[in-house]
Design an enzyme around this catalytic site. Sequence first.
Site, PDB file in Angstrom:
ATOM      1  N   ASP A  35       0.859  -1.182   0.000  1.00 38.66           N
ATOM      2  CA  ASP A  35       0.000   0.000   0.000  1.00 38.66           C
ATOM      3  C   ASP A  35       0.897   1.235   0.000  1.00 38.66           C
ATOM      4  OD1 ASP A  35      -2.941   1.054   0.515  1.00 38.66           O
ATOM      5  OD2 ASP A  35      -1.610   2.244   1.767  1.00 38.66           O
ATOM      6  N   GLU A  37       1.038   5.692   0.234  1.00 36.53           N
ATOM      7  CA  GLU A  37       0.425   7.004   0.442  1.00 36.53           C
ATOM      8  C   GLU A  37       1.153   7.974  -0.474  1.00 36.53           C
ATOM      9  OE1 GLU A  37      -2.262   7.280   2.073  1.00 36.53           O
ATOM     10  OE2 GLU A  37      -2.175   5.267   2.932  1.00 36.53           O
ATOM     11  N   HIS A 177      -5.456   4.899   6.399  1.00 36.07           N
ATOM     12  CA  HIS A 177      -4.726   5.683   5.386  1.00 36.07           C
ATOM     13  C   HIS A 177      -3.245   5.834   5.722  1.00 36.07           C
ATOM     14  CE1 HIS A 177      -8.124   6.636   2.869  1.00 36.07           C
ATOM     15  NE2 HIS A 177      -8.805   7.041   3.924  1.00 36.07           N
ATOM     16  N   ASP A 182      -2.797  -0.120   6.353  1.00 34.16           N
ATOM     17  CA  ASP A 182      -3.679  -0.510   5.259  1.00 34.16           C
ATOM     18  C   ASP A 182      -3.220  -1.812   4.615  1.00 34.16           C
ATOM     19  OD1 ASP A 182      -4.983   1.803   5.859  1.00 34.16           O
ATOM     20  OD2 ASP A 182      -4.809   2.717   3.869  1.00 34.16           O
TER      21      ASP A 182
END
Length: 594
Positions: A35, A37, A177, A182
């Site tokens: 994952d 960001e 998030h 995540d």
Amino acid sequence: MAHDSATRSASRWEEQRSFDQLGRPLRDLTFCVVDLETTGGSAAGGSRITEVGAVKVRGGEVLGEFQTLVNPHTEIPAFIAVLTGITNSMVSDAPPIESVLPAFLEFAEGCVLVAHNAPFDVGFLRHFAEQQGRPWPTFEVVDTAVLARRVITRDDAPNCKLSSLARVFNASTTPNHRALSDARATVDVLHGLMERLGGLGVHTLEELQTFSAKVSAAQRRKRHLAEKLPHSPGVYLFRDDAARVLYIGTSRDLRTRVRSYFTASETRTRMGEMVGLASEVTGIECATPLEAEVRELRLIAEHKPRYNRRSRFPEKVHFIKLTREPWPRLSLVRRVADDEADYLGPFSSKKVAEKCLSALHDTFPVRQCSDRLARRPSKAACVLAEMGRCLSPCDGSVDDTTYAAVVRQLRDSLLRRPDEVVDAINERMASLAADERFEEAGVHRDRLAAFIRATARTQRLSALTRCPEVIAARREDDGRWAVHVVRHGRLAAAGVIPSGTDAHAFVDALRLGAESVRPAPGPVPAATAEETERILRWLESPGIRLVDVDGEWTCPITGSTRHLALHDAVTQSRLSLVPFDERRSLAPTHRPAR
């Protein structure tokens, strides 16, 4: 002896081939669940990675984890900081992507990559690998969002977002998030999906990647319903035994599209149910694909078919109205009146309209009471006045000249220049994000996004609505010219110039036979907003030639459209994270305060 040896070798080869055809068992594979960001939704558009999190698992056992912040070498916008919870100070000492990417690729070597909405995360990683001149490994990829849409029903969850799936499968980590959290939640979702799919006979990677809902034999037997339809653009209507319209759709090729409902290419559960009820399919040929799209919208609004989820109730909209009275105010209304007031909208959701209204009230302290005030009112001040959020004309705290100046600024923000609202809310968000009060900042972010989208939409729609007539043409793939006549934002005529025909004569005839259209009051087009938006997309597409424009088709240079890219970035990157088989826009989720 040589013959026996060859026989045994061939037998072993056949056994090995049969084993390979069975596929690779999921329990024997190593998965790297990743994952990211980021600072926005598009790596190609300049967005950067701010955090990478990954978990390596095999046979249900965690083999290792990878987590690091990444210095993007660019400012993280306050709007994005509210979404991710990652601020500039947090990444200032973090390693750059040039160091992080090779370390991650080493961690993920030999694994099957897994991500929730894999095109987003894998797309970013591949972009920066290419930017660094680094070859991208031949990873096989599993997208848990795609799998979930094939397995999860509405009884399980309202949608297939990661947060919803984590609740369905009782994930040990709550998505928040942040990349590693995540990724951990996605591991639990992956295992939960595998368990369900195992009950459906899916045990190998190959079966996992090709799994889809099965089309019933009864569904396939109805493929003859498509045989009478032409290979041309148009609208199709599925009807039941009582001739009630079940579903309306559009296609550039009516027969091919309708036939897909009776084959393995159409796997949506609700469509299988609809086909089971259908006894007839009616086709309406259209001159152009745009005409087909517009006819589809009008027919859906007329028949309101039970299996269409969108566009059924275009009349259920809201507007924000800036009233014309001695002490103007903002009001939420259901329709536009011919009263020379200023309107913003339409909004298909009352909740979004209220967010936009709050953004305006946050910036401009106009009165929020619904009373009609006299020119010289003499009432007691309300709580909002005591809080400094209203100029309080009711008790004489402000003179009409000062109040009128604020109203002019408000009107200018609605119609031409939204900067005052944007700057005020961005400043408030930045302050809250710096204090890590992300939930409060998220409320203002949602309000600002609602305002920007609403004003940009209104400015674009009203620009075309003001024009009594626009005639435009574009050369289609077959070399012929498609021509459309648009009046006050409504499609009035459509046609394709036949080969060898005088173009000017054809356009003149098309114009003469076009529908007469009366303008609607205020900024509202003489059609639904959705129809006018479809027309605008066509008018703004490559290759368009304007044949004639009656009126001025212009949008303010300083308008809201220039602010859309930032506010749409994250939403656009996650468009595939939608409830099941429908592509809906997702409301940004709030991050809890840490």
